[in-house]
Structure formats: structure tokens, C-alpha cells
Motif scaffolding. Structure first.
Motif, PDB file in Angstrom:
ATOM      1  N   VAL A 152       0.841  -1.198   0.000  1.00  0.00           N
ATOM      2  CA  VAL A 152       0.000   0.000   0.000  1.00  0.00           C
ATOM      3  C   VAL A 152       0.880   1.253   0.000  1.00  0.00           C
ATOM      4  N   LEU A 153       1.889   1.278   0.853  1.00  0.00           N
ATOM      5  CA  LEU A 153       2.810   2.428   0.880  1.00  0.00           C
ATOM      6  C   LEU A 153       3.550   2.580  -0.449  1.00  0.00           C
ATOM      7  N   ALA A 154       3.947   1.468  -1.052  1.00  0.00           N
ATOM      8  CA  ALA A 154       4.683   1.504  -2.313  1.00  0.00           C
ATOM      9  C   ALA A 154       3.822   2.024  -3.459  1.00  0.00           C
ATOM     10  N   ILE A 155       2.511   1.875  -3.342  1.00  0.00           N
ATOM     11  CA  ILE A 155       1.599   2.383  -4.383  1.00  0.00           C
ATOM     12  C   ILE A 155       1.241   3.840  -4.119  1.00  0.00           C
ATOM     13  N   ILE A 156       0.963   4.169  -2.860  1.00  0.00           N
ATOM     14  CA  ILE A 156       0.483   5.516  -2.527  1.00  0.00           C
ATOM     15  C   ILE A 156       1.601   6.561  -2.534  1.00  0.00           C
ATOM     16  N   ALA A 157       2.764   6.245  -1.995  1.00  0.00           N
ATOM     17  CA  ALA A 157       3.837   7.244  -1.861  1.00  0.00           C
ATOM     18  C   ALA A 157       4.254   7.858  -3.210  1.00  0.00           C
ATOM     19  N   PRO A 158       4.489   7.061  -4.266  1.00  0.00           N
ATOM     20  CA  PRO A 158       4.852   7.693  -5.540  1.00  0.00           C
ATOM     21  C   PRO A 158       3.735   8.558  -6.126  1.00  0.00           C
ATOM     22  N   GLN A 159       2.479   8.190  -5.867  1.00  0.00           N
ATOM     23  CA  GLN A 159       1.379   9.018  -6.360  1.00  0.00           C
ATOM     24  C   GLN A 159       1.326  10.348  -5.619  1.00  0.00           C
ATOM     25  N   LEU A 160       1.604  10.326  -4.316  1.00  0.00           N
ATOM     26  CA  LEU A 160       1.637  11.567  -3.543  1.00  0.00           C
ATOM     27  C   LEU A 160       2.846  12.423  -3.907  1.00  0.00           C
ATOM     28  N   ALA A 161       3.922  11.791  -4.335  1.00  0.00           N
ATOM     29  CA  ALA A 161       5.147  12.525  -4.685  1.00  0.00           C
ATOM     30  C   ALA A 161       5.111  13.068  -6.114  1.00  0.00           C
ATOM     31  N   ARG A 162       4.156  12.650  -6.913  1.00  0.00           N
ATOM     32  CA  ARG A 162       4.094  13.079  -8.322  1.00  0.00           C
ATOM     33  C   ARG A 162       4.085  14.603  -8.486  1.00  0.00           C
ATOM     34  N   PRO A 163       3.341  15.367  -7.668  1.00  0.00           N
ATOM     35  CA  PRO A 163       3.380  16.831  -7.825  1.00  0.00           C
ATOM     36  C   PRO A 163       4.743  17.450  -7.532  1.00  0.00           C
ATOM     37  N   LEU A 164       5.611  16.714  -6.841  1.00  0.00           N
ATOM     38  CA  LEU A 164       6.941  17.231  -6.547  1.00  0.00           C
ATOM     39  C   LEU A 164       7.879  17.121  -7.741  1.00  0.00           C
ATOM     40  N   GLN A 165       7.412  16.486  -8.823  1.00  0.00           N
ATOM     41  CA  GLN A 165       8.221  16.324 -10.033  1.00  0.00           C
ATOM     42  C   GLN A 165       7.564  17.093 -11.183  1.00  0.00           C
ATOM     43  N   PRO A 166       7.659  18.418 -11.169  1.00  0.00           N
ATOM     44  CA  PRO A 166       6.968  19.196 -12.206  1.00  0.00           C
ATOM     45  C   PRO A 166       7.513  18.951 -13.610  1.00  0.00           C
TER      46      PRO A 166
END
Length: 167
Positions: free
Chosen positions: A35-49
Motif C-alpha cells: 500500500v505504501l509503495a503504491i500511494i507514496a509515488p502518487q503523492l510525490a508526483r506533484p513534486l516532479q513538475p
């Protein structure tokens, strides 16, 4: 699939790290780690403009990071020697400007990281209008050496790695 796992390697690394930190392959840890491995990259996506970096020469990146690690170690020794043994009146702390050609935001981020990790130097600012790097050097003796070193030893390889520019 890309929406669920925008960064599959990052997700795998997060899952493995979770399992290693917990030292368990229990179902609960596998489930929570997934669950963490799926959610964390989705939450971090806005940090990669600028999206994901494309590495044109990944082995060159490994070599560059090895060289930077040795330079960081060398600088640790030099700065320690200066702090412990040198007289404060003999220090020549100055700002220098280094013109940059690199355009890749990922390459500039790696350059900033290398400079920030190196004792005796501080990344002060990247001037967007003149595309210059303003750098503070703790004990500056030869500004041209710093300019040449950063441009040849770091900027050129980073341009090859992130922009695909020729050697």
C-alpha cells in the motif's frame, strides 16, 4: 497501469525497504508495504513538475557520483585541516560566478546536490537571467580552477547524462 504505478522501480524500492526495516515477510507487512509503495509515488508526483529524468548514460552517472564522493572526502579533510590548523586571517572566503550551459532541471538538481554535499562550498543561487551559478567558497585561492572544475568535471558529464549531449 501507469496511473497505479507511476514509478515502478521506486515502488519496488519502497516495498523492499519496508520489508527490510521490519525484517519480516509476514502478510501484514507485505500488504502495508505494498500500500505504501503504491500511494507514496502518487503523492510525490506533484513534486516532479518536469516529469521523470531520462538517463542517456547511466554508467557515466555512477562514475560521476564515485568521483564526487572522493572529492567530498578530500574536501572534508581539507576543510577540517583549515578549521583546526589555519589562522582565520589567512582565509579567503569569496563568492564566484560560474556560467552554465546545462538546461536540464534534473542535471542542475544533481549539480546542486554535489555542491551542497562538498564541505567548503555552498550553492548560493542559480541566476536564471544570466544562467550563472553563484557559489561561495570557504577558502578560495584560484577562482578559475573552480570554474573549470565545475564545468568540465561536473557540468559536462551531467549534460551527457541528462541531456544526451555528445562527449
Amino acid at each position: 497501469m501507469k496511473r497505479l504505478l507511476p514509478s515502478p522501480l521506486l515502488s519496488l524500492a519502497l516495498l523492499l525497504t519496508w520489508l527490510l526495516l521490519n525484517q519480516s515477510l509476514a502478510a501484514a507487512h507485505l500488504l502495508l508495504g505494498s500500500v505504501l509503495a503504491i500511494i507514496a509515488p502518487q503523492l510525490a508526483r506533484p513534486l516532479q513538475p518536469h516529469g521523470h529524468a531520462r538517463l542517456h548514460r547511466p554508467l557515466l552517472l555512477v562514475r560521476l557520483l564515485g568521483k564526487a564522493s572522493l572529492e567530498i572526502l578530500h574536501s572534508c579533510i581539507n576543510v577540517s585541516r583549515i578549521i583546526l590548523l589555519a589562522r582565520p586571517t589567512g582565509l579567503n572566503s569569496q563568492f564566484i560566478r560560474i556560467p552554465l550551459e546545462m538546461q536540464s532541471p534534473h542535471g542542475l538538481a544533481v549539480l546542486a546536490g554535489i555542491i551542497n554535499l562538498t564541505p567548503g562550498t555552498v550553492w548560493v543561487e542559480l541566476l536564471p537571467d544570466s544562467h550563472e551559478l553563484v557559489l561561495h567558497v570557504f577558502d578560495l585561492h584560484d577562482a578559475q580552477w573552480w570554474i573549470d572544475t565545475i564545468k568540465q568535471e561536473y557540468e559536462q558529464p551531467l549534460m551527457q547524462i541528462f541531456e544526451g549531449s555528445p562527449a
